[in-house]
Design an enzyme around this catalytic site. Structure first.
Site, PDB file in Angstrom:
ATOM      1  N   CYS A 263       5.588 -41.337 -11.024  1.00  0.00           N
ATOM      2  CA  CYS A 263       4.202 -41.772 -11.184  1.00  0.00           C
ATOM      3  C   CYS A 263       3.416 -41.774  -9.880  1.00  0.00           C
ATOM      4  CB  CYS A 263       4.141 -43.154 -11.822  1.00  0.00           C
ATOM      5  SG  CYS A 263       4.946 -44.436 -10.852  1.00  0.00           S
TER       6      CYS A 263
ATOM      7  N   HIS B 202     -16.040  -7.739   2.335  1.00  0.00           N
ATOM      8  CA  HIS B 202     -14.994  -8.596   2.880  1.00  0.00           C
ATOM      9  C   HIS B 202     -15.186 -10.046   2.454  1.00  0.00           C
ATOM     10  CE1 HIS B 202     -13.213 -11.156   6.095  1.00  0.00           C
ATOM     11  NE2 HIS B 202     -12.199 -10.336   5.924  1.00  0.00           N
TER      12      HIS B 202
ATOM     13  N   GLY C 115      -8.405  -6.650   4.861  1.00  0.00           N
ATOM     14  CA  GLY C 115      -9.162  -6.664   6.095  1.00  0.00           C
ATOM     15  C   GLY C 115      -8.527  -7.409   7.250  1.00  0.00           C
TER      16      GLY C 115
ATOM     17  N   MET D 294      -5.660  -6.829   8.849  1.00  0.00           N
ATOM     18  CA  MET D 294      -4.993  -6.009   9.866  1.00  0.00           C
ATOM     19  C   MET D 294      -5.788  -4.726  10.061  1.00  0.00           C
ATOM     20  SD  MET D 294      -1.049  -6.806   8.915  1.00  0.00           S
ATOM     21  CE  MET D 294      -1.342  -6.437   7.193  1.00  0.00           C
TER      22      MET D 294
ATOM     23  N   TYR E 221       9.062 -37.193 -17.776  1.00  0.00           N
ATOM     24  CA  TYR E 221       7.642 -36.897 -17.590  1.00  0.00           C
ATOM     25  C   TYR E 221       7.278 -36.991 -16.110  1.00  0.00           C
ATOM     26  CZ  TYR E 221       7.072 -41.908 -16.937  1.00  0.00           C
ATOM     27  OH  TYR E 221       7.185 -43.183 -16.454  1.00  0.00           O
TER      28      TYR E 221
ATOM     29  N   LYS F 205       0.825  -1.202   0.000  1.00  0.00           N
ATOM     30  CA  LYS F 205       0.000   0.000   0.000  1.00  0.00           C
ATOM     31  C   LYS F 205       0.859   1.252   0.000  1.00  0.00           C
ATOM     32  CE  LYS F 205      -3.632  -0.232   2.456  1.00  0.00           C
ATOM     33  NZ  LYS F 205      -4.496  -0.383   3.657  1.00  0.00           N
TER      34      LYS F 205
ATOM     35  N   ARG G 142      -3.848  -1.664  -5.702  1.00  0.00           N
ATOM     36  CA  ARG G 142      -3.123  -2.918  -5.497  1.00  0.00           C
ATOM     37  C   ARG G 142      -3.571  -3.899  -6.564  1.00  0.00           C
ATOM     38  NH1 ARG G 142      -6.280  -4.467   0.120  1.00  0.00           N
ATOM     39  NH2 ARG G 142      -8.369  -4.653  -0.780  1.00  0.00           N
TER      40      ARG G 142
ATOM     41  N   SER H 258      10.697 -45.426 -13.487  1.00  0.00           N
ATOM     42  CA  SER H 258       9.650 -44.534 -12.996  1.00  0.00           C
ATOM     43  C   SER H 258       9.711 -44.526 -11.480  1.00  0.00           C
ATOM     44  CB  SER H 258       8.271 -45.020 -13.468  1.00  0.00           C
ATOM     45  OG  SER H 258       7.268 -44.146 -13.015  1.00  0.00           O
TER      46      SER H 258
ATOM     47  N   ARG I  69      -3.382   3.288   8.730  1.00  0.00           N
ATOM     48  CA  ARG I  69      -3.766   2.082   7.997  1.00  0.00           C
ATOM     49  C   ARG I  69      -2.586   1.126   7.876  1.00  0.00           C
ATOM     50  NH1 ARG I  69      -6.585   3.493   2.498  1.00  0.00           N
ATOM     51  NH2 ARG I  69      -7.836   1.675   3.061  1.00  0.00           N
TER      52      ARG I  69
END
Length: 904
Positions: free
Chosen positions: A859, A464, A111, A113, A879, A32, A346, A791, A102
């Protein structure tokens, strides 16, 4: 010497303090504070103010609640700078300056804090403001807000008595909204509030403006470690040591009349991602009124009618900020007597659907690259597309009892809980819960996180409840004004229907509809053009293949539609648990001689051949890894305890039998149970998961391996003869010695040659093994001589490495280990890099020393975990394989791993 305070006009000094690293600027000033200073440098209208750094917060916490040396002197200097910039005086009666105090951490925590508005007001200052403005109602409204917020936020008092006082005054004067209370009612409210503080608080309300500022600052610091902030950080995976900044901002007032107002604006729709402004506002109000949900807000589209000049300027600023930050913006604004002020911007919280669309749209618009678009969609957001939804069929005969705002999409079915503590407790007990509230507050966050869905009777799209639900992918409906919640009786009433706490409710966050009872949900489809696009882009960047763990053709087809590039694991034993097949398996296991066992195996082969053919057709042209029978044989048989109970029951019934026919029948049943019990006892093992299973079963009973191999090759030939392109790969499980694999491979190759000779057709195939015990990892160079692929079975490899049973650990001590931070991650959810990962690395080095190009994969279900996928990418595996519903997540995570590796 540490500097604790930076003015909004000192962004260059803040950057210089952290070597011009914007991420560190946000870490120092909080998101902020950094953005307020940045907006000020862009010429966006931001009120004067300053930021107390996150470092000051951490020093305050480390110092047991003492402000660090030099901080307060810097604050006093910054206040004087604000006075000079605004032409007002803090704590004075000549054009008084009020401030908002703030919070603002590095990462947005809506919301969670504390904030205190109108700091600096007392009776003397209020009198001066009334004389200066001539607006007694506005000043007294601001004064009552300060006392109320200070009492609840700073002094920790319960907020309900203050709301009750307001309700009494509204009732006395016959008004609905606080904004309509006359001055005399507001003056009485201020007096009542202060009297309540004197009566109920050990600390009186401070009249000195500088005491107010200091205590409010300390309260914001303390709120970093509040329960709600801690719960939010844990859910959002935000570090606990970042701290929060404190932003002290000159108050601008949206409650000075109908030419003023306040609101929240999103630069794009946070629910569906549509590129249009979205938000709520209120005339004659302050910011907390909008997000608290206690007044009915107006949609942002109406601002052009109420305050046209401000609306036009706000739209232009929204576009400019979005282009500047190259992200969707969530802005707070206030209009004071027609003048627009930005109080915050933000990165906007959004639903999964919105996140995907916004990423694609911004790439198409040239604001970001395709790689950035792929990086901005999180695996959790992709996972949300795979959550159950209500189908049109399930809703066909249902009528919604109410409708609210569709603020966070998805289907939620659960029992009603009216308070967050109960929702959390029921959630821990494994119950699906819908948290139902008039409106949610930051202190409710633990219950919101435990719930499957959230329903409120008031609040708008930026309330909120809406913000938190979107952040964590919770289906939510807000502003459902038709529902009445009675906390005394713990009931919800809508029309003629009453629902008690603990009864079922269903909410549709996509439509906003609410249904009583349990509505059936269905598996989703992924027919979303923006998701398809972003996953297509992900496929362009990833180098890691993505396969599916699948045991039957329908699931394999679904996995392929989700983007699977083959089957990385078919657990062939799962095909035997079907009720139609289980008796055949049991006959095979309990056969008294080899001839009868082969007879049962021949029947099993017919089923297996059909199953394998279905898998080859579903994955035509793609590899299909078929793991030979793995679990202990006793798992196919009734439990020893069940058989003993059944035997005892039959013996008792035999004693009581009254006729010969019953006796003969019970004797036959008793003989069958006795035989089965003997076979189960013969197979009983002290530690079956480390006993006769996997490759050991194939070696001691080679006829089982022959049956499965023949079924594989006959199915492959059959599909090939129909024009298909089967690619079978047979996996031998639980190998710990190279000779085991060599013996099984020889047998498999012999069966293959026999089948191919009989059919007059060959099919290419591979034989490999699963690395799931430490010895296999440590001797992989020898094992690789007999394997075409390796695997990693990371589930069992984790169990054998840690020497713990997953099921037992998760039911006994694992949660405590995680809570006490003995383990930082559940090793069964994310690969343990230091232990299991190191063994994997040793295995890969050994196997590649024998066969440099050997195919390697994972896997276990770790194959769908993003952190594990990143580790697999770094190791250069071929993979990963996971369940069908994790395929899209794996595709995205593999791309993000590749992009991260490229960036580093």
């Amino acid at each position: 010497m540490t500097r604790w305070v930076y003015g909004f006009d000192e962004i260059d000094a803040a950057k210089a303090a952290v070597d011009d690293d914007w991420d560190r600027v946000r870490g120092l000033l909080g998101g902020k504070g950094a953005n307020l200073a940045d907006m000020a440098s862009l010429g966006v209208p931001v009120p004067p103010g300053f930021t107390i750094t996150t470092e000051a917060c951490n020093a305050f916490i480390a110092g047991d609640g003492a402000l660090p040396d030099g901080l307060w002197d810097e604050v006093l200097t910054a206040v004087r700078d604000m006075e000079e910039a605004s032409g007002k005086t803090y704590g004075g009666t000549d054009n008084p300056l009020l401030v908002a105090v703030r919070s603002g951490a590095k990462f947005s925590m809506p919301g969670m804090m504390d904030t205190v508005l109108n700091v600096g007001l007392n009776d003397e200052v209020a009198a001066a403001m009334i004389e200066r403005t001539g607006d007694e109602r506005f000043v007294l409204d601001s004064h009552r807000r300060l006392v109320q917020m200070f009492a609840t936020v700073v002094l920790g008092m319960d907020g309900d008595p203050f709301e009750e006082i307001l309700r009494e005054h509204r009732g006395t004067h016959g008004v609905i909204n606080d904004a309509d209370l006359p001055p005399e009612a507001l003056r009485a409210t201020v007096d009542s509030f202060r009297a309540h503080v004197r009566a109920r608080s050990a600390t009186p309300f401070p009249e000195d403006p500088y005491d107010q500022l200091r205590l409010a600052t300390e309260a914001v610091f303390h709120s970093w470690n509040s329960r709600r902030a801690f719960d939010y950080r844990r859910a959002a995976k935000i570090a606990d040591d970042l701290g929060t900044a404190v932003n002290v901002v000159a108050m601008v007032f949206g409650n000075t009349g109908t030419n003023s107002g306040t609101g929240v604006l999103m630069s794009r729709n946070p629910t569906n991602g549509e590129p249009k402004l979205e938000g709520d506002y209120l005339l004659n109000a302050q910011g907390e009124d909008v997000v608290a949900g206690n007044r009915e807000t107006k949609p942002i589209e109406q601002l052009a009618d109420d305050l046209p000049d401000a609306a036009e300027e706000l739209g232009a600023i929204a576009r400019r900020l979005e282009e500047h930050y190259r992200e969707m913006q969530d802005m707070e604004f206030t209009v004071e007597d027609g003048t627009l002020w930005l109080l915050q911007t933000r990165t906007g919280k959004r639903t999964a659907q919105a996140a995907v669309r916004i990423a694609v749209d911004m790439a198409d618009e040239g604001l970001i690259t395709k790689a950035e678009a792929v990086g901005r969609v999180t695996p959790d957001q992709v996972d949300f597309f795979l959550h159950p939804q209500f189908s049109p069929e399930s809703l066909a005969d249902l009528t919604a009892v109410a409708q609210g705002l569709n603020v966070s999409p998805g289907a939620a079915v659960g029992v009603v809980a009216f308070d967050p503590d109960l929702a959390e407790r029921w959630g821990r007990d494994g119950r699906d819960v819908v948290l139902v509230r008039h409106e949610t507050k930051p202190d409710d966050v633990h219950g919101m996180l435990a719930a499957t869905g959230i329903l409120t009777s008031s609040g708008g799209r930026t309330s909120h409840a809406a913000l938190v639900a979107r952040q964590f992918g919770k289906p939510a409906v807000t502003g459902a004004s038709a529902i009445d919640i009675d906390m005394a009786s713990r009931t919800l009433t809508v029309g003629n229907d009453t629902l008690h706490e603990g009864e079922w409710i269903s909410i549709d966050g996509t439509s906003g509809n609410i249904y009583l009872g349990k509505v059936e949900t269905v598996a989703p489809d992924l027919d979303n053009e923006w998701l398809t696009t972003v996953l297509g882009w992900a496929d362009e960047f990833r180098t890691l293949g993505v396969r599916a763990n699948s045991d039957e053709p329908e699931d394999a087809a679904r996995a392929r539609s989700y983007g699977a590039e083959g089957i990385g694991l078919c657990r062939t034993e799962h095909m035997f648990f079907d009720p139609e097949r289980l008796p055949i398996v049991q006959r095979m296991i309990t056969a008294p001689n080899l001839a009868e066992r082969k007879e049962a195996l021949d029947e099993m082969r017919e089923f297996q051949r059909a199953d394998f053919a279905g898998l080859f057709e579903a994955m035509d042209g793609l590899p299909v890894i078929l793991r030979l029978l793995d679990p202990p044989l006793h798992e196919f048989l009734p439990s020893w305890e069940e058989l003993h109970r059944h035997q005892t029951d039959l013996q008792l019934r035999l004693v009581r039998a009254a006729d010969l026919e019953t006796v003969e029948r019970l004797v036959r049943e008793l003989s069958e149970v006795h035989d089965m019990l003997g076979r189960v006892e013969a197979l009983r093992e002290t530690n079956p998961m480390l006993g006769l299973r996997g490759v050991r079963l194939g070696i001691t009973m080679p006829e089982i391996t022959r049956m499965q191999a023949r079924a594989v090759f006959e199915a492959a030939v059959e599909v090939a003869e129909r024009g298909g392109d089967p690619k079978p790969e047979i996996m031998v499980p639980l190998v710990s010695e190279a000779t085991e694999l060599a013996r099984q491979r020889q047998l498999i190759d012999e069966v293959a040659e026999a089948v191919f000779e009989e059919a007059g057709r060959r099919v290419e195939y591979q034989v490999g093994t699963m690395i799931e015990v430490p010895r296999a990892a440590l001797t992989s160079e020898d094992i690789a001589e007999h394997a075409d692929f390796l695997s990693f079975g990371t589930n069992d490899l984790t169990q054998t490495t840690f020497a713990i049973s997953r099921d037992d650990a998760e039911q006994a001590f694992l949660l405590q280990y995680l809570a006490d931070k003995i383990l930082t991650e559940n090793p069964f959810a994310s690969i343990d890099a230091k232990g299991v990962g190191r063994l994997m690395g040793i295995a890969l080095d050994g196997a590649r020393s024998t066969k440099p190009a050997i195919e390697t994969g994972v896997c276990g279900e770790h194959g769908g975990d993003p952190a594990s996928i990143a580790l697999c990418h770094d190791m250069g595996l071929t993979y990963v394989s996971c369940s069908a519903y994790r395929i899209p997540v794996a595709r995205l995570a593999a791309a993000q791993a590749a992009l991260a590796a490229g960036a580093s």
